[in-house]
Design a protein around this motif. Sequence first.
Motif, PDB file in Angstrom:
ATOM      1  N   SER A 190      35.648 -11.938 -25.712  1.00  0.00           N
ATOM      2  CA  SER A 190      34.412 -13.229 -25.833  1.00  0.00           C
ATOM      3  C   SER A 190      34.365 -13.934 -25.782  1.00  0.00           C
ATOM      4  CB  SER A 190      33.207 -11.841 -26.626  1.00  0.00           C
ATOM      5  OG  SER A 190      32.877 -10.644 -25.386  1.00  0.00           O
ATOM      6  N   ASP A 191      34.864 -15.292 -26.314  1.00  0.00           N
ATOM      7  CA  ASP A 191      34.923 -16.079 -26.970  1.00  0.00           C
ATOM      8  C   ASP A 191      33.793 -16.623 -28.180  1.00  0.00           C
ATOM      9  OD1 ASP A 191      35.470 -18.766 -27.114  1.00  0.00           O
ATOM     10  OD2 ASP A 191      33.928 -20.010 -26.363  1.00  0.00           O
ATOM     11  N   ALA A 192      34.712 -16.839 -28.713  1.00  0.00           N
ATOM     12  CA  ALA A 192      33.761 -16.699 -30.955  1.00  0.00           C
ATOM     13  C   ALA A 192      32.333 -17.140 -30.148  1.00  0.00           C
ATOM     14  CB  ALA A 192      35.202 -17.165 -31.464  1.00  0.00           C
ATOM     15  N   LEU A 193      31.961 -18.433 -30.392  1.00  0.00           N
ATOM     16  CA  LEU A 193      30.829 -18.985 -30.422  1.00  0.00           C
ATOM     17  C   LEU A 193      29.911 -18.508 -28.860  1.00  0.00           C
ATOM     18  CD1 LEU A 193      29.312 -20.103 -32.309  1.00  0.00           C
ATOM     19  CD2 LEU A 193      29.995 -23.006 -30.042  1.00  0.00           C
ATOM     20  N   SER A 194      30.825 -18.872 -27.775  1.00  0.00           N
ATOM     21  CA  SER A 194      29.309 -18.590 -26.747  1.00  0.00           C
ATOM     22  C   SER A 194      29.647 -17.725 -26.264  1.00  0.00           C
ATOM     23  CB  SER A 194      29.940 -19.951 -25.220  1.00  0.00           C
ATOM     24  OG  SER A 194      31.179 -19.087 -24.941  1.00  0.00           O
ATOM     25  N   GLY A 195      30.549 -16.929 -26.867  1.00  0.00           N
ATOM     26  CA  GLY A 195      30.480 -14.707 -25.426  1.00  0.00           C
ATOM     27  C   GLY A 195      31.228 -15.390 -24.387  1.00  0.00           C
ATOM     28  N   MET A 196      31.522 -15.932 -23.917  1.00  0.00           N
ATOM     29  CA  MET A 196      31.966 -16.361 -22.501  1.00  0.00           C
ATOM     30  C   MET A 196      32.751 -15.468 -22.806  1.00  0.00           C
ATOM     31  SD  MET A 196      30.505 -17.480 -20.644  1.00  0.00           S
ATOM     32  CE  MET A 196      28.852 -19.257 -20.386  1.00  0.00           C
ATOM     33  N   PRO A 197      33.600 -14.778 -21.134  1.00  0.00           N
ATOM     34  CA  PRO A 197      34.820 -13.471 -21.416  1.00  0.00           C
ATOM     35  C   PRO A 197      35.962 -14.789 -20.489  1.00  0.00           C
ATOM     36  CG  PRO A 197      33.268 -13.854 -19.077  1.00  0.00           C
ATOM     37  CD  PRO A 197      32.228 -14.939 -20.073  1.00  0.00           C
ATOM     38  N   LEU A 198      36.313 -14.405 -21.785  1.00  0.00           N
ATOM     39  CA  LEU A 198      38.099 -14.748 -21.081  1.00  0.00           C
ATOM     40  C   LEU A 198      38.605 -14.030 -20.866  1.00  0.00           C
ATOM     41  CD1 LEU A 198      37.548 -16.903 -24.586  1.00  0.00           C
ATOM     42  CD2 LEU A 198      37.138 -17.746 -22.431  1.00  0.00           C
ATOM     43  N   PHE A 254      40.602 -24.935 -32.361  1.00  0.00           N
ATOM     44  CA  PHE A 254      41.601 -24.344 -32.304  1.00  0.00           C
ATOM     45  C   PHE A 254      41.511 -23.079 -32.833  1.00  0.00           C
ATOM     46  CE2 PHE A 254      45.631 -22.001 -31.792  1.00  0.00           C
ATOM     47  CZ  PHE A 254      45.357 -21.207 -30.247  1.00  0.00           C
ATOM     48  N   GLU A 255      40.881 -21.917 -31.611  1.00  0.00           N
ATOM     49  CA  GLU A 255      40.383 -21.035 -31.874  1.00  0.00           C
ATOM     50  C   GLU A 255      41.892 -19.946 -31.109  1.00  0.00           C
ATOM     51  OE1 GLU A 255      38.195 -19.051 -32.806  1.00  0.00           O
ATOM     52  OE2 GLU A 255      37.454 -20.504 -33.807  1.00  0.00           O
ATOM     53  N   PRO A 256      42.631 -19.393 -32.261  1.00  0.00           N
ATOM     54  CA  PRO A 256      44.015 -18.436 -31.779  1.00  0.00           C
ATOM     55  C   PRO A 256      43.474 -18.241 -30.788  1.00  0.00           C
ATOM     56  CG  PRO A 256      43.504 -18.704 -34.659  1.00  0.00           C
ATOM     57  CD  PRO A 256      42.499 -19.032 -33.337  1.00  0.00           C
ATOM     58  N   ALA A 257      44.303 -17.357 -30.096  1.00  0.00           N
ATOM     59  CA  ALA A 257      44.012 -16.694 -28.405  1.00  0.00           C
ATOM     60  C   ALA A 257      44.114 -15.116 -29.011  1.00  0.00           C
ATOM     61  CB  ALA A 257      44.807 -16.177 -28.453  1.00  0.00           C
ATOM     62  N   GLU A 258      43.067 -14.116 -29.067  1.00  0.00           N
ATOM     63  CA  GLU A 258      42.964 -12.782 -29.943  1.00  0.00           C
ATOM     64  C   GLU A 258      43.163 -12.654 -28.367  1.00  0.00           C
ATOM     65  OE1 GLU A 258      39.090 -10.339 -31.190  1.00  0.00           O
ATOM     66  OE2 GLU A 258      39.428 -12.344 -32.262  1.00  0.00           O
ATOM     67  N   ALA A 287      18.395 -19.144 -34.182  1.00  0.00           N
ATOM     68  CA  ALA A 287      18.906 -17.851 -33.582  1.00  0.00           C
ATOM     69  C   ALA A 287      19.485 -16.418 -34.964  1.00  0.00           C
ATOM     70  CB  ALA A 287      20.215 -17.386 -32.946  1.00  0.00           C
ATOM     71  N   GLY A 288      18.886 -17.306 -35.833  1.00  0.00           N
ATOM     72  CA  GLY A 288      19.380 -16.414 -37.465  1.00  0.00           C
ATOM     73  C   GLY A 288      21.412 -16.007 -37.493  1.00  0.00           C
ATOM     74  N   LEU A 289      22.158 -16.800 -37.254  1.00  0.00           N
ATOM     75  CA  LEU A 289      23.227 -16.565 -37.348  1.00  0.00           C
ATOM     76  C   LEU A 289      24.289 -16.837 -38.111  1.00  0.00           C
ATOM     77  CD1 LEU A 289      24.274 -15.533 -33.750  1.00  0.00           C
ATOM     78  CD2 LEU A 289      23.216 -14.243 -34.953  1.00  0.00           C
ATOM     79  N   ASP A 290      24.247 -16.091 -39.224  1.00  0.00           N
ATOM     80  CA  ASP A 290      25.135 -16.899 -40.276  1.00  0.00           C
ATOM     81  C   ASP A 290      26.686 -17.379 -39.793  1.00  0.00           C
ATOM     82  OD1 ASP A 290      26.766 -17.706 -41.776  1.00  0.00           O
ATOM     83  OD2 ASP A 290      26.334 -15.442 -43.238  1.00  0.00           O
ATOM     84  N   PRO A 291      27.236 -18.822 -39.906  1.00  0.00           N
ATOM     85  CA  PRO A 291      28.300 -19.100 -39.466  1.00  0.00           C
ATOM     86  C   PRO A 291      29.896 -17.747 -39.297  1.00  0.00           C
ATOM     87  CG  PRO A 291      27.112 -21.105 -40.170  1.00  0.00           C
ATOM     88  CD  PRO A 291      26.203 -19.997 -40.686  1.00  0.00           C
ATOM     89  N   LYS A 292      29.074 -17.867 -40.935  1.00  0.00           N
ATOM     90  CA  LYS A 292      30.281 -17.110 -41.684  1.00  0.00           C
ATOM     91  C   LYS A 292      30.524 -15.976 -41.254  1.00  0.00           C
ATOM     92  CE  LYS A 292      29.844 -19.525 -46.401  1.00  0.00           C
ATOM     93  NZ  LYS A 292      28.905 -19.532 -46.890  1.00  0.00           N
ATOM     94  N   ARG A 293      29.969 -15.384 -40.537  1.00  0.00           N
ATOM     95  CA  ARG A 293      29.729 -13.842 -40.228  1.00  0.00           C
ATOM     96  C   ARG A 293      29.693 -13.776 -38.532  1.00  0.00           C
ATOM     97  NH1 ARG A 293      25.094 -10.727 -42.489  1.00  0.00           N
ATOM     98  NH2 ARG A 293      25.507  -8.463 -41.459  1.00  0.00           N
ATOM     99  N   LEU A 294      30.612 -15.350 -38.135  1.00  0.00           N
ATOM    100  CA  LEU A 294      30.190 -15.367 -36.179  1.00  0.00           C
ATOM    101  C   LEU A 294      32.012 -14.932 -36.765  1.00  0.00           C
ATOM    102  CD1 LEU A 294      28.639 -18.250 -35.094  1.00  0.00           C
ATOM    103  CD2 LEU A 294      28.716 -16.275 -34.166  1.00  0.00           C
ATOM    104  N   ASN A 295      31.960 -14.657 -35.524  1.00  0.00           N
ATOM    105  CA  ASN A 295      33.571 -13.949 -34.775  1.00  0.00           C
ATOM    106  C   ASN A 295      34.366 -15.585 -34.537  1.00  0.00           C
ATOM    107  OD1 ASN A 295      35.343 -12.480 -34.852  1.00  0.00           O
ATOM    108  ND2 ASN A 295      35.260 -12.146 -31.947  1.00  0.00           N
ATOM    109  N   VAL A 296      33.968 -17.045 -35.797  1.00  0.00           N
ATOM    110  CA  VAL A 296      34.496 -17.994 -35.400  1.00  0.00           C
ATOM    111  C   VAL A 296      36.000 -17.938 -36.273  1.00  0.00           C
ATOM    112  CG1 VAL A 296      34.771 -20.709 -35.551  1.00  0.00           C
ATOM    113  CG2 VAL A 296      32.487 -19.100 -33.848  1.00  0.00           C
TER     114      VAL A 296
END
Lengths: 264, 195, 802
Positions: free
Chosen positions: C783-791, C660-664, C639-648
Amino acid sequence: MEKRHGIGEGVKYGMVIDLDKCIGCGACVTACVAENNNTILEDETNKLKSITWLRLYKFDNKKPYPETEIGYLPRPCMQCDSHTPCVSVCPATATDYDPDTGIVSQIYTRCIGCRYCVAACPYHVRYFNWFDAVWPEGTEACLNPDVSPRMRGCVEQCTFCHHRLMAAKNKAAMNGSREVAEMDYQPACVEACPTRAIVFGDLNNSKHRVYELKQSPRAFRLLERLGTQPKVYYTTTHEWIRGMSDNWIDKEKGKEKEKAKAHS
Amino acid sequence: MAKQRLVTNRGTGWLFFVAGLVLMLFVGWFLFPKALYSTKTQPFEFSHATHGPQGAAGNECTDCHAFRDDGSYQGIPPLSKCMECHEELIGESEAEREFHEKALEMAENDEQVPWLIYSRQPVCVYFSHAAHVKMAELECTSCHPDVTNQKAPLPYFQNRITGYSKDVWDRMKMSDCGDCHEKHGANNACFVCHK
Amino acid sequence: MKLDRRGFVKFLVGGVVGTMLSPIPWKLTDDIAIWTQNWPWVPNPPNGANSFKNTISPFRGDGIGVSVRLIDQKRAVTLSGVPDNPINQGGMSCIDLSGVQYHYNQAVRVKSPMVFRDGAFHAISWEEATGLFIGKLKEIRDQGTPEKVALVDGSGPGTMKDLLGRFMACYGSPNYMSMPNASDTEAQILKLMYGAGGTMGYDLENADFIISFGCGLLEGWGSQRTLLAYKDWRQEGNRGKTTLIQVAANASTTSSKADQWVAIAPGAEGAFALGLAHVILKENLGNLGALTGRAFGLGSGVDSQAMSFSGFRDLVLEEYGPDKVTQVTGVSPEKIQDLARRFAKAKSPLALPGRGKGTMPGGLYEFMAVHSLNALVGAVNRSGGVGPVMSPPLTSWPEPALDSVAEKGLRNARIDGAGSRYPFSSSLLHQFADVVAEAPKSPVEMLVVYKSNPAHNAPSSKEFNRARSKVPFVVSFSSFWDETTKNANLVMPNHSFLERWEDGTTPAGVPFPTYVLGAPVLPPLFDTRPTADVILETTKALGGSIATSFPWKSYEDLLKFRVAGIAASQQGVVSVPGSLAEQQPRGFSSAGDLWSSLTENGCWYDPSQRIGKTATGFNTPSGKFEFYCNGISEGLRQAGLDPKRLNVSVQGEAVCMAHFEPAEVEGDPQRYPLLMAPEELAYVFEGEVPSSPYMTKIWPDTLLKGNTLVIHINPEDAHNQHLYEGDPVMIESLKGSAEVRVHLFNGVRPGTVSMAEGFGHTGFDGYIRDKGANTRDMTTVASDALSGMPLWWGTRVKLTKV
């Protein structure tokens, strides 16, 4: 006065409800309403006016977080076997006790609406029709023909789906028998329960499951001390729920435990 | 004069009493029942004599007035039962032709023949034919009239006040049921007959 | 003889005596008494012959079998469970029991096709309605922009879902969306960690130590079958054999009925799972033997992108020590250790991810953490464990024919970013709503909604409604006057479930493949048409490659085509009466036999394909179960996504592993000091329809009072804010506010507020309309950091006394 059999003689239909299995999902309540043509008000939160033959009570143990626990208790008519309070007070003989089945009946056309029974019932199982019967528009089409809809001004209560007993008797009669098999007569709530928390049968028939279940040391009845001999038993491993059932005061807990042990 | 009149009336005064008595007995026993009921006729000229065991069709009573498999009682058969035979025209009578035509039309519209039921019970009553016929082994005629030789349906009398058929409330009252149950030691609890 | 006064009196007395000797007074008294018992306006339900027909209930999408009781074969009276359907075994839920009521309710059913013109709805003919629909579709396609049609589908897994997806693909639009669900996250887990398709199954019945990470097992998680497992655990004689641990913030039904409730900070479930994994790895308690040679990424290695990594073991040992986990979760280290040991030592331990009923998708990393934990204790593909469940062997769909317009349309990126910005997701309704709502001109010209009510239950319903109001043409296929339908331009009402064909494949969590089928039970009440047939008719009208991709004459035809695959496979059994109790249940002899048996009994299933009974490989890049997901690094690269620039929140190799992704949670904690957790209850339903009038009888006083919703807060928080039981308060978040009442409840974690979902409807009838408030109008959706799923498990709110 007809001869009264205590539990122990003849056929006595009853229930044993496992409160550990009961998850408060309300399937029993919904099945009951649909089966017994309960009227539905737009505002059912007004519990003084609403009618729920089988009411689901939700309560908690009042302990602080995180020791808090929720409990549920489905409450049909207790079908009291002794001094049946509603029957003793009815001035019109509109409600009566059938010594052959142990089921308490209510004849709507005979009821004069005095509500003496509503006041007498210690379990709040009796409901008065304050209004003419109402259902959501068009849903009169799904009323059950086996149960007569009620009119304004009369009292009603859970009948253990008595019409199902009559249907089962009809079925047995086709085979020339008067015996109703255990699974041929099951109230709607029992049938719907997804966790099979409610077991129904003849309390006096050792072949029926309720016979054994009611003898569990964990089995109890609501407000047992009143001596009304309800035919609805509950079981639970949670002592706090057991305690609520008979309004225990703190000191009593040990005593009742001993009593329970002595029974087992 | 006054004394004389008194004397005369003393002898014949009872006639007024008798007149009143007879008049009201006549009204009460003859006019009142006529006034109380309206007479209705069945939608079709049904002959039990023709359909029954001694008739041309030669059916047993239970062929039409049948029990269902679950033990419930069918009562007057549905139109589909009639259509098993009357799909085709049977015989040449006028009544048959009329029934055949209308029945076809009703079947088309998924309607039922609006038969008047002499013994229709109120909503709050539950009656088990199975219990009485299969278990107690009662004859149909213990409660219903024998219609085997009846050529035309009986008139249906409807009580103008209650709306019920004369045959229910004059012959099938709660006390009638109760008395018989009492006599035979059957259960007389309310829910046995009520729903 | 002359009638004088005395004579007249005698006459009268004679008359009275005569009357008394006649039936007049007695008969009249009696008849009047009977007349008083006539209440002609009280309905008298007509009696008739009873018959029963089996079908399936569509509301929860879990394929439970229901038996419809009919009077004279034309009046449906009540529903009961089909004892031999393996999914519910006769058990029912309150919404499924309300099906007949929804069928007959005149006030909520759409009775004919409707078009919204000049400020009002007008009834139109089906010819006009389909003409409008097809005309619009043709128009958009003729412009060469088929991607401007979007569709929201709320149906559960089954032929209808596939049909709508295929229709969109052949038409040329990538914008097919489903209502968000935990199964979406499970599908990603299946792909990334297991390398499998199908569905995720949990063999609850055979597990003996279950840790549920917030699942509302007893509130409606998975299918009705979950409750059957619970029944077994609580059976006399089975007590103590199975342990259920509920990890959750608040005292729910499940936490109260579990053997132990571990109270945890909201949103920290993932950290807790990793904390358990830490203890298991550190003390070497795991059942790693089961995974020898079959796990990838537990230790160090090199991934498919030739990047070396040190693995899950090191990550967990380093980062998730009990002390740190305690800090995040609020659970003491002793408790964590104790629980981890008990879990690992159990014979068949099993961990379950997901919150509430599963209508909310979970965070991908959180689910990965739970599945990693399962792998550590050997629960993967084991009886009493977890694993992929094969889809039922339905005839697969023929390859769709795509013309150049369709191909061009499908090359467009999805509006919601699934597959591009979020390479692991397939559908993101809330992102779609955001994009359309923010765009100056709607990128969508037509929005089609099937079997869902996103205007009320989309993750952020406000955003969805903003988006919807921008779309020029909204089409609803709903049978009911729900909020979405009330705001549509064209309504083409579907048959009710008693009038249409309906099917479904394996529901969430069921550990073996199932296929359910329901045939119409009653003729249609109103001028409605089954949506499936409308879609098939549309494909014919659109012609070309679209028509050739849908060769079926009717939906029934299509279903027969699909079921033929099961017949050909010769596998499995049909739920004929008594089959569940049999050791060797009967199969079926021919395709015709299967079809008739299925339509009569409702369910096909294959117990031989149960988890742990079949050897299943892992179709991942490594061919093993992946603690380290090659799929993630590959997906990001493609997808041409840089992991560093993801919301992860992490970088490097941890991006590809459970962490563990802290709750935002949006909002200023000073202004909004409390955290509102939407609560899903077993006796409140939210889906295609809301709770039924029957269900309003179940509700306790602590849920709804009059028209006001009751929220639950901890007495401690109430005390701080000077709130007392029953006080009316205003609950307010960044997104919205509502007037509610408070109930003081110890079971709510201090600092949080619990608010029931499923209220605040503006559609339907007076039994549900204007009651309570809709949580979805208030939630801030992350939005979940990696999948973008709604939380949306937590929203910052404040309470002010009214």
